[in-house]
Design an enzyme around this catalytic site. Structure first.
Site, PDB file in Angstrom:
ATOM      1  CD  GLN A 299      -2.905  -1.192   0.154  1.00 45.34           C
ATOM      2  OE1 GLN A 299      -3.016  -0.222  -0.581  1.00 45.34           O
ATOM      3  NE2 GLN A 299      -3.646  -2.270   0.023  1.00 45.34           N
ATOM      4  CG  ASP A 400      -9.620  -4.064  -1.797  1.00 47.21           C
ATOM      5  OD1 ASP A 400     -10.091  -3.242  -2.598  1.00 47.21           O
ATOM      6  OD2 ASP A 400      -8.598  -3.846  -1.116  1.00 47.21           O
ATOM      7  CB  CYS A 427      -9.744   2.346  -4.757  1.00 46.41           C
ATOM      8  SG  CYS A 427      -9.686   1.297  -6.225  1.00 46.41           S
TER       9      CYS A 427
END
Length: 504
Positions: A299, A400, A427
């Site tokens: 990340q 995700d 996202c």
């Protein structure tokens, strides 16, 4: 009570242990501090972009119209578009955008306050910097290392970020969102290039030597990995180059050469060699240790990654009995956190085989034995599991997906498996809202929506949605109360993925 931000970054010291780490997460809109905790796969946030996310206001690229004291190239550089907006106002706008997307899909009390950063500057622990010749100063001598014939100066070499929607390089010597040590590395490489006449890459002619530097800084460890991307395999005086670079930036612990001779916009090539150090760095995230190499996914904003993951695990409501499916798992970060924080077992699935290898390695590295990772398309895996009748109980689905969201077939298979809870991290809240609509039409209700600001001063926002089944069947509820959920009804698929089935 958290202090108001005036968008003035503090001058950081040369600390190595927790470079760029925020002092804590805070509720950005109408909330308070609390315990809470990303997916590269297209979700790296504050990089130059060709378009704004759906629902966001367009950013003017006129530097005259968008003057900002924090950055002399603001309005031209594509790195951040909101630097001139007070941080509290940024958070409020992101909160409102997410709320608007889910209007009609969730009860009003499901919308939770956005979690922002306590110190929203210098948070990017991965910095990618291209190198190019200054306009009108391109060299054709073809120098490929120390001692080339062409005489270069620092002004002949540009490094920074691309202008939004273009390949025009905007040189910058400082950045409000990039890690400061990483920035020092990219500038030190530029100075060494000039001193040793190492030509920057010319993408039109395909000449020159140094294409990019990719710098990763450990969130907790402070270790620094530098990947120098070169237009050629031969690297003259590489040992001297490494000594000089490490001398200029002592925090560097490893340097890797990546070779990319293709005329492409893809940054990294397939061939690489370690020039200095072990070839990887170690870092700690959510109490777990991760080995990060030049091509590992990790990340970009590790501070907010912990916030995001902590909150997702909290919403998952793990009690120690659940099987967790971690779909689109990447290198397994959140799945491993779930395995350590209340999941009976975790099954991670992702189509990228190298990511699955990293996930399995991360599990071994951390001594996590209740997690298995499968290299398979997530939709195909869910459909196969739904068709097999091997349905673990109780079941929690973590998902995700990339910015494009999931697929209708995946969501249909998920509903057929009927997990007690679905925790959807995204996202791209626009595609997330689209997918959530399908889930609500198939028997799920939204219980919580939590925006998380992963990339301050940009228009990007991450969002977590937790959904529950409207009702639980009597047999399933009985099995969950017995505590013998999390076991597969049959052994076929469970054996194939290496998970215990039947009885422990």
């Amino acid at each position: 009570m958290t202090r108001k931000h005036d968008n003035k970054p503090k001058r950081a010291s040369n600390r190595s242990a927790k470079v760029g780490k925020a002092r804590g997460a805070r509720r950005g809109v109408g909330g308070r501090n609390g315990a809470v905790r990303p997916s590269d796969r297209g979700c790296e946030g504050a990089r130059p972009a060709t378009g704004a996310p759906a629902g966001s206001r367009p950013a003017s690229r006129s530097s005259a119209a968008r003057a900002c004291a924090l950055c002399p190239v603001f309005g031209r550089c594509g790195g951040c578009s909101q630097l001139d907006v007070p941080y509290e106002a940024q958070l409020a706008a992101k909160q409102q955008r997410v709320a608007a997307l889910f209007e009609g899909l969730a009860p009003a009390d499901a919308m939770l306050p956005i979690i922002g950063m306590e110190e929203p500057f210098h948070y990017r622990n991965k910095v990618i910097s291209p190198y190019a010749s200054a306009k009108g100063k391109a060299r054709r001598a073809g120098a490929k290392g120390k001692g080339g014939n062409a005489k270069l100066t620092r002004d002949d070499i540009l490094t920074g970020m691309y202008e939004a929607g273009s390949h025009r390089l905007i040189p910058t010597d400082a950045c409000a969102i990039e890690n400061e040590i990483a920035k020092r590395v990219t500038l030190a490489i530029r100075d060494i290039m000039a001193r040793w006449s190492m030509e920057p890459y010319d993408e039109d002619a395909g000449t020159g030597f140094v294409r990019h530097a990719v710098v990763r800084v450990g969130h907790e460890s402070g270790e620094v990995l530098v990947t120098v991307v070169t237009n050629g395999d031969e690297f003259p005086a590489s040992k001297a180059f490494c000594r000089e670079l490490a001398k200029r930036v002592p925090e560097i612990t490893t340097i890797v050469q990546n070779v990319n001779t293709r005329q492409t916009n893809v940054i990294l090539g397939e061939k690489e060699r370690v020039l200095y150090g072990p070839g990887f760095i170690l870092d700690t995230l959510c109490g777990l240790s991760f080995r990060i190499s030049s091509q590992s996914f990790y990340q970009v904003n590790a501070t907010q990654t912990e916030v995001l993951y902590d909150e997702a695990i909290r919403l998952a409501g793990l009690t120690g009995a659940e099987t967790v499916i971690d779909a689109y798992c990447g290198t397994g970060t959140i799945g491993l956190v779930a395995a350590k924080r209340g999941a009976a077992r975790v099954i991670g699935v992702d189509a990228v085989e190298s990511a699955i290898r990293d996930a399995a390695g991360n599990a071994r590295h951390n001594g996590v034995r209740n997690a298995t990772f499968v290299a398979q398309d997530a939709t195909a895996f869910m459909e196969e599991l739904a068709a097999s009748g091997e349905r673990p109980r109780p079941l929690v689905l973590l998902m995700d997906p990339p910015r494009a969201g999931s697929t209708p077939a995946f969501l249909a298979a998920a509903c057929a498996l009927a997990p007690e809870r679905i925790v959807y991290i995204s996202c791209n809240p626009a595609t997330q809202a689209r997918d959530v609509r399908q889930l609500t039409e198939s028997g799920y209700v939204v219980r919580a929506i939590r925006p998380v600001d992963m990339f301050p001063h940009t228009e990007h926002v991450e969002s977590i949605v937790m959904l529950e089944k409207k009702s639980v069947s009597a047999p399933a509820a009985k099995a969950e109360r017995r505590g013998d959920g999390g076991r597969f009804a049959k052994r076929g698929l469970s054996e194939r993925i290496g998970m215990p089935g039947g009885s422990d």
